[in-house]
Design an enzyme around this catalytic site. Structure first.
Site, PDB file in Angstrom:
ATOM      1  N   ASP A  36     -15.263  -5.442  30.316  1.00  0.00           N
ATOM      2  CA  ASP A  36     -15.952  -4.964  29.113  1.00  0.00           C
ATOM      3  C   ASP A  36     -15.509  -3.565  28.697  1.00  0.00           C
ATOM      4  OD1 ASP A  36     -17.275  -7.277  28.723  1.00  0.00           O
ATOM      5  OD2 ASP A  36     -19.279  -6.531  29.141  1.00  0.00           O
ATOM      6  N   ASP A 274      -2.353   3.396 -19.367  1.00  0.00           N
ATOM      7  CA  ASP A 274      -1.883   2.415 -18.403  1.00  0.00           C
ATOM      8  C   ASP A 274      -3.039   1.742 -17.669  1.00  0.00           C
ATOM      9  OD1 ASP A 274       0.389   1.115 -17.424  1.00  0.00           O
ATOM     10  OD2 ASP A 274       0.302   2.241 -15.563  1.00  0.00           O
ATOM     11  N   GLY A 409       0.396  -2.529 -15.992  1.00  0.00           N
ATOM     12  CA  GLY A 409       0.938  -2.397 -17.330  1.00  0.00           C
ATOM     13  C   GLY A 409       2.390  -2.760 -17.528  1.00  0.00           C
TER      14      GLY A 409
END
Length: 523
Positions: A36, A274, A409
């Site tokens: 663990d 843009d 764009g």
């Protein structure tokens, strides 16, 4: 509990480790078997910590189960106190050790250790990591904080940031800045960076700022009841939420809501020429509830996106996310199974994913851009640079983070115009994305093109009665026509066409099949 390749949340003792690791002067004694200790790697590797977590494991072995595992725990407790001399100890069991029922809290209390010992009851088989952070911090506050005289100046506590948190370190600085602008002092920041001694002074503050409900809501409610401290409900993620947060804090403190917007660029950038091309981009949101709720508002109201799906993995906040999704005309996805998330994303066919590290992998598989907005995260989401999510600078960072995976764009138009060029064909990828070296275009003259699809997809799409040996083939005219479809919806068009063809028992997709599928799904 179940075995899985990826998991959004670990067991609750990992949540307790996140609190202990974030604090100073606190030590966690964890009753756990060998193995663990893997949890240490979460902090030393992913968070790039320069020292290991303040956790002592009992690390009992299988052969110890027939002997005295309780004695092993008591020895580990005393050794931890003698070695580290912490201001307080928290004790608990891992999911495996919980099965042997040694009662770490009772054992530690009987040892008469000369510092506060706080027992954690974390039901590993019913709850998960988020519950572990919230419950652990609550138990520490409940044990140590008391009502006391307020500070002469107006002050607050900042509660919620923990280790392994998504940009928590930088969020604290942004929130401090927002408070400083209004003349509000910070009494204690906890758990991250706090000591048990500082926790005892929480009652001095006039109110509490709750940054992350997943980690601090129970503690905030307790302090409101015991110390008469109200707490904020707004998380300052995004421009609109930060304005609301400032107004809420000003009302609690009785001061003017002062704002220094000189660093804020996100609104202008979102409206720039843009960026207007982003309007209407379809996005899918998934992560922890706090960041998903904030991302939904930012996406729709501040970036102009269309939210086509949302959900969270922490079921404690399922009601909130379901209510929010209803306002967006959606049905929330509440799950901790990444395969369910992948299926939902594939069906929604968004142009962008806003999610966790798991969704980043899903996006790579589906060919959909992804920006990470929430834990769990990978090492790359703990940057060396200053990179908050909250406040004015956080809004700038979010804008940059979200648009970077997208093709914007002019570049999208150019890629579409020159898609047959060897340098700009679809397989080359956008120029600003790393790791996309131009790949060779297929040699002309081939009459058919086989689609490279996972075997499971082909099996799912197969027509009833299919043997599974059929191969879905695209004829050249159909492949060319498919490329005329914008690339951000081309994947969905391909999948729909193949599904339609499989249902019709067709194994060769012609241009007629493509149009028939389009008409079928348009009905």
């Amino acid at each position: 509990m179940k075995l899985t390749v990826w998991t959004y949340e670990g067991p609750p003792h990992v949540g307790a480790m996140r609190v202990a690791t974030g604090m100073k002067g606190l030590h966690y004694v964890l009753h756990a078997p060998q193995g663990d200790t893997y949890a240490d790697l979460l902090f030393t590797m992913i968070e790039r910590r320069d020292h290991r977590p303040p956790v002592t494991y009992t690390t009992f072995e299988g052969r110890d189960l027939g002997a005295d595992t309780a004695g092993i725990f008591k020895t580990a407790c005393m050794d931890a106190y003698e070695r580290f001399r912490p201001q307080a100890l928290i004790v608990g069991a891992s999911c495996t050790a919980e099965l042997i029922q040694d009662d770490p809290g009772g054992l530690a209390e009987a040892m008469d250790i000369p510092v506060p010992v706080i027992a954690l009851e974390l039901p590993s088989y019913q709850r998960k990591e988020g519950f572990g952070t919230d419950e652990t911090f609550y138990q520490i506050v409940k044990a140590l904080a008391r009502p006391m005289a307020r500070t002469p100046e107006i002050s607050c506590n900042i509660l919620g940031p923990v280790a392994l948190g998504f940009r928590h370190r930088d969020d604290i600085e942004e929130v401090r800045s927002l408070l400083w602008e209004m003349g509000i002092a910070v009494n204690v920041v906890a758990p991250l960076g706090a000591t048990p001694e500082q926790i005892t002074t929480l009652g001095q503050a006039h109110f509490n700022v709750m940054l992350y409900p997943e980690h601090a809501e129970t503690a905030c409610r307790h302090l409101e009841k015991v110390c008469d401290q109200p707490y904020t409900k707004t998380v300052p993620l995004g421009v609109g939420a930060t304005h609301d947060f400032v107004a809420e804090v000003a009302a609690l403190a009785g001061v003017e809501p002062r704002k220094d917007l000189s660093r804020l660029r996100q609104p202008w950038w979102s409206k720039s020429v843009d960026s207007t091309y982003l309007t209407g981009k379809r996005v899918f949101l998934f992560g922890d509830a706090t960041h998903v709720k904030a991302a939904a508002r930012i996406a729709r109201d501040e970036m102009g996106f269309e939210v086509v799906g949302m959900g969270c993995y922490n079921r404690e906040f399922a009601r909130d996310i379901r209510a929010l999704a209803k306002d967006y005309g959606l049905t929330a996805l509440i799950t901790d199974d990444y395969l369910e998330v992948e299926k939902a994303i594939e069906e929604a066919a968004p142009e962008m994913i806003l999610g966790t590290q798991m969704e980043r992998h899903i996006g790579k598989r589906l060919g959909i851009p992804c920006a990470v907005i929430s834990a769990p995260v990978h090492v790359q989401d703990f940057p060396a640079r200053y990179s908050p999510q909250m406040g004015w600078e956080g809004a700038n960072v979010i804008f940059d983070t979200w648009i970077h995976p997208l093709v914007m764009g002019l570049e999208e138009h150019l890629l579409h115009m020159f898609r047959e060029d060897f340098e700009f064909h679809d397989e080359a990828g956008p120029s600003h994305h790393g790791g996309h070296a131009p790949k060779p275009v297929a040699e002309p003259g081939a009459s058919v093109a086989e689609t490279a699809r996972p075997a499971q997809d082909a099996q799912d799409d197969a027509a009833p009665g299919s043997t599974g040996g059929d191969v879905m083939v695209w004829l050249e005219d159909a492949e060319k026509e498919l490329k005329k479809i914008p690339f951000f919806v081309r994947g969905k068009a391909r999948r729909n066409t193949e599904k339609f063809a499989a249902e019709q028992g067709v194994t060769e997709i012609s241009i007629d099949t493509l149009y028939e599928a389009k008409a079928h799904y348009a009905r």
